[in-house]
Write an enzyme that holds these catalytic residues in place. Structure first.
Site, PDB file in Angstrom:
ATOM      1  N   SER A  42     -32.133  28.486  37.897  1.00  0.00           N
ATOM      2  CA  SER A  42     -31.316  29.038  38.585  1.00  0.00           C
ATOM      3  C   SER A  42     -29.852  29.472  38.261  1.00  0.00           C
ATOM      4  CB  SER A  42     -31.243  28.356  39.806  1.00  0.00           C
ATOM      5  OG  SER A  42     -30.453  27.190  39.682  1.00  0.00           O
ATOM      6  N   ASP A 331     -21.571  26.890  44.736  1.00  0.00           N
ATOM      7  CA  ASP A 331     -22.186  26.244  45.689  1.00  0.00           C
ATOM      8  C   ASP A 331     -22.354  24.709  45.234  1.00  0.00           C
ATOM      9  OD1 ASP A 331     -24.330  26.142  43.825  1.00  0.00           O
ATOM     10  OD2 ASP A 331     -25.480  27.664  44.881  1.00  0.00           O
ATOM     11  N   HIS A 334     -24.025  25.103  41.519  1.00  0.00           N
ATOM     12  CA  HIS A 334     -23.925  26.266  40.504  1.00  0.00           C
ATOM     13  C   HIS A 334     -22.594  26.773  40.231  1.00  0.00           C
ATOM     14  CE1 HIS A 334     -27.940  26.764  42.231  1.00  0.00           C
ATOM     15  NE2 HIS A 334     -28.316  26.893  40.852  1.00  0.00           N
TER      16      HIS A 334
END
Length: 367
Positions: A42, A331, A334
């Site tokens: 991600s 977040d 990340h």
């Protein structure tokens, strides 16, 4: 200057733009390499999870709030590290495998998938994802398409030998496997040292497969400080500020082995060059000296819910913080665009001798 200048005088801005354009891309605007292939999770996914049944998605606002095209599936308010690296290589946006078509693949493809790991089972509690083995298989499909486009295997092999490949897996093998004992048995099966060995052994085989299908310039990106994310702090840090050392210690065992793997592979695979990017060290610099990089908040997400804005990650249509460039994290897991720009630039052109080993991506591209 490399981190972005706070001075607003037009002369300084022009000089910075000229330096970037001429030094990194060349006066003709020519790319430094023909293509860039990206493998990861991600941290660098740019849309491969959008249309699969997964909880690990970011194709909704406020993700992409600072990105020109809005939400794309990037787990960031804006750019990821590979966006920055690709720009510096002169290639621009690299398409995700999910939508890459025709001759677009000649510029490279991004295979990264949120929740993916080196191990196939990693991240399964989040639903669908494309593990490293799946990403390698997708790359094989791309190679066969490139052979068709260029006409024969030797032309494709020559073309691919000039491209940059970056691999950045491992984080989820800890966060969404080893340190989830209720979901996975690995922490009972292996000590941290044994687990790092098992991961590197499997990763090495996956990397050798990429080599067998034409990869010759490979950047292996280390795991960052997973024990310092807002989620790790929210769940495991009593004061909400002190990084979770058992997480970081475990992923440093992996990183040390990954750095050694660079020498091993370079010495044993003819005509290939491998480098190691010390993402852990670069991130340590941002955490230790946040003010010098413009950060004010290093222990909370800009968008999230609960303690450290990190117990639950950024929800659809949630209102994020206004001063996004002052938050290290976007977040619960990340980094934000501001941090990604620094990490991407230092991966491309090392600012410290410890940033890259034995050379950085800029010099790898020149070989």
């Amino acid at each position: 200057m490399a981190m972005g200048c706070e001075i607003r005088k037009w002369v300084v801005v022009c000089v910075v733009v000229l330096v970037v354009n001429f030094r990194h891309i060349g006066a003709q605007g020519q790319p430094q390499v023909p293509c860039y292939f990206i493998f990861g999770d991600s941290l660098v996914d740019n849309g491969n999870n959008n249309n699969i049944a997964s909880l690990a998605k970011a194709n909704y606002m406020p993700y992409g709030i600072d990105f020109p095209r809005g939400p794309t599936g990037r787990f960031s308010n804006g750019k990821t590290t590979v966006d920055v690296i690709s720009e510096l290589l002169g290639l621009g946006d690299i398409p995700p495998y999910a939508t890459a078509r025709g001759r677009d693949i000649l510029r490279g493809v991004n295979y990264a998938s949120a929740a993916a790991g080196i191990r196939d089972e990693t991240g399964q509690q989040l639903g669908g994802r494309i593990s490293m083995n799946g990403q390698v298989n997708n790359y094989k499909n791309t190679v066969s398409q490139i052979v068709n486009i260029l006409g024969n295997e030797s032309s494709a092999a020559n073309y691919l030998s000039k491209c940059i490949f970056s691999l950045g897996l491992g984080s989820n093998d800890y966060l969404n496997n080893y340190f989830m004992p209720n979901n996975y048995p690995t922490s009972r099966q292996f000590t941290p040292e044994q687990y790092a060995d098992v991961l590197i052994q499997q990763y090495s085989q996956q990397i050798r497969t990429l080599y067998n299908f034409g990869a010759r310039k490979l950047a292996l990106i280390g795991v960052g400080q997973i024990g310092c994310s807002p989620n790790a702090l929210a769940q495991n840090s009593p004061d909400g500020r002190t990084c979770v050392q058992r997480f970081n210690n475990a992923n440093q065992l992996f990183n040390n082995r990954l750095k050694s793997l660079v020498d091993n592979l370079t010495n044993n695979l003819p005509n290939a060059r491998f480098i190691y990017i010390n993402a852990y060290g670069i991130f340590q610099d941002l955490i230790s000296n946040p003010a010098s990089f413009g950060f004010r908040v290093t222990n909370a997400g800009c968008c999230g819910v609960g303690r450290n804005m990190g117990q639950i990650t950024c929800l659809p249509l949630q209102t994020p913080c206004a001063n996004r460039n002052t938050f290290l994290f976007w977040d619960a897991f990340h980094p934000g665009e501001a941090a990604n720009i620094i990490i991407g630039r230092r991966s491309y052109s090392a600012q410290s001798t410890s940033d890259a080993y034995p050379i950085d991506i800029r010099r790898l591209a020149q070989l």
